[in-house]
Enzyme design. Structure first.
Site, short mmCIF file in Angstrom:
data_model
loop_
_atom_site.label_atom_id
_atom_site.label_comp_id
_atom_site.label_asym_id
_atom_site.label_seq_id
_atom_site.Cartn_x
_atom_site.Cartn_y
_atom_site.Cartn_z
N ASP A 211 -14.88 -8.73 10.69
CA ASP A 211 -16.11 -8.70 10.27
C ASP A 211 -16.35 -10.07 9.80
O ASP A 211 -15.61 -10.81 9.16
CB ASP A 211 -16.14 -7.90 8.67
CG ASP A 211 -17.97 -7.55 8.28
OD1 ASP A 211 -18.56 -8.35 8.79
OD2 ASP A 211 -17.94 -6.75 7.63
N TYR B 177 -3.41 -2.08 -3.93
CA TYR B 177 -3.24 -0.67 -3.66
C TYR B 177 -4.49 -0.13 -4.08
O TYR B 177 -4.98 0.79 -3.29
CB TYR B 177 -2.21 -0.08 -4.88
CG TYR B 177 -0.68 -0.59 -4.87
CD1 TYR B 177 -0.21 -0.76 -3.36
CD2 TYR B 177 0.14 -0.74 -5.69
CE1 TYR B 177 1.27 -0.80 -3.33
CE2 TYR B 177 1.36 -0.97 -5.77
CZ TYR B 177 1.83 -0.89 -4.46
OH TYR B 177 3.30 -1.23 -4.23
N MET C 152 -1.02 -8.83 0.09
CA MET C 152 -0.98 -8.54 -1.12
C MET C 152 -0.08 -9.75 -1.50
O MET C 152 0.81 -10.33 -0.83
CB MET C 152 0.25 -7.21 -1.34
CG MET C 152 0.79 -6.92 -2.61
SD MET C 152 1.95 -5.79 -2.67
CE MET C 152 1.15 -4.49 -1.97
N ASP D 72 3.64 -1.64 5.34
CA ASP D 72 5.00 -1.63 5.62
C ASP D 72 5.61 -0.33 5.22
O ASP D 72 4.98 0.46 4.56
CB ASP D 72 6.00 -2.76 4.99
CG ASP D 72 5.67 -2.67 3.38
OD1 ASP D 72 5.70 -1.83 2.75
OD2 ASP D 72 5.88 -4.08 2.82
N TYR E 60 6.20 -7.43 1.72
CA TYR E 60 4.71 -7.73 1.65
C TYR E 60 4.19 -7.81 3.13
O TYR E 60 3.49 -8.53 3.29
CB TYR E 60 4.72 -9.26 1.29
CG TYR E 60 5.22 -9.33 -0.29
CD1 TYR E 60 4.32 -9.00 -1.19
CD2 TYR E 60 6.45 -9.78 -0.80
CE1 TYR E 60 4.54 -8.67 -2.65
CE2 TYR E 60 6.72 -9.71 -1.92
CZ TYR E 60 6.01 -9.18 -3.10
OH TYR E 60 6.19 -9.22 -4.40
N ASN F 181 1.78 -6.14 4.55
CA ASN F 181 0.73 -5.37 4.24
C ASN F 181 -0.54 -6.34 4.41
O ASN F 181 -0.71 -7.28 3.90
CB ASN F 181 0.75 -4.83 2.84
CG ASN F 181 1.97 -3.97 2.38
OD1 ASN F 181 2.21 -2.97 3.22
ND2 ASN F 181 2.59 -4.61 1.53
N HIS G 216 -18.94 -0.60 11.31
CA HIS G 216 -19.00 -2.05 10.49
C HIS G 216 -18.72 -1.87 9.06
O HIS G 216 -19.55 -1.14 8.12
CB HIS G 216 -20.46 -2.67 10.88
CG HIS G 216 -20.58 -4.12 10.30
ND1 HIS G 216 -21.67 -4.35 9.83
CD2 HIS G 216 -19.73 -5.08 10.30
CE1 HIS G 216 -21.57 -5.64 9.37
NE2 HIS G 216 -20.36 -6.08 9.72
#
Length: 143
Positions: free
Chosen positions: A64, A113, A74, A30, A131, A133, A22
């Site tokens: 969560d 990052y 991003m 990508d 993008y 990600n 948890h």
């Protein structure tokens, strides 16, 4: 082979998802993302899209509900309010697949990052859309 599991969930990815606790995070990235050098274990899903990967992961992993932003993408460099088409697809997948859907929040490129470098694992997909990600925070399965 196993029943009722998306076949793109490789043995190493299933291991990572099961080993996560948890609050642990997993980054789906990508093909352009520097996954191998980012720090965490890198699970490769070459040839698989980030959207298919997200859907498969959310079919077995809860998001969560104890954090404000369990799904983060991003920001577009130079236009932080832009919503790339793939991010809109990510939101649709979360809305349709997650047991407790959440709104996607964004991080500035370098902050993304940095966050990915602290993830439990990074899943390098074959996604070619820019993008593509997203970082997910694992939730709990309630009794």
């Amino acid at each position: 082979m196993l029943r009722n599991l998306p076949p793109i969930l490789s043995p190493s990815l299933l291991y990572a998802l099961r080993a996560m606790g948890h609050g642990d995070e997993i980054a789906i990235v990508d093909a352009n993302f520097p996954a191998e050098s980012s720090g965490p274990d890198c699970v490769r899903l070459d040839g698989i899209s980030a959207t298919d990967t997200l859907k498969a992961i959310l079919s077995v992993m809860p998001l969560d509900t104890f954090v404000a932003a369990p799904a983060r993408t991003m920001q577009v460099v130079g236009d932080p309010d832009a919503v790339p088409e793939i991010v809109a697809e990510f939101q649709t997948i979360i809305d349709d697949t997650a047991d407790k859907p959440a709104r996607i929040s964004t991080l500035e490129r370098h902050a993304f990052y940095e966050a990915a470098s602290h993830a439990f694992a990074v899943v390098q997909t074959g996604e070619t859309r820019l993008y593509g990600n997203i970082i997910l925070t694992k939730g709990i399965i309630e009794p």
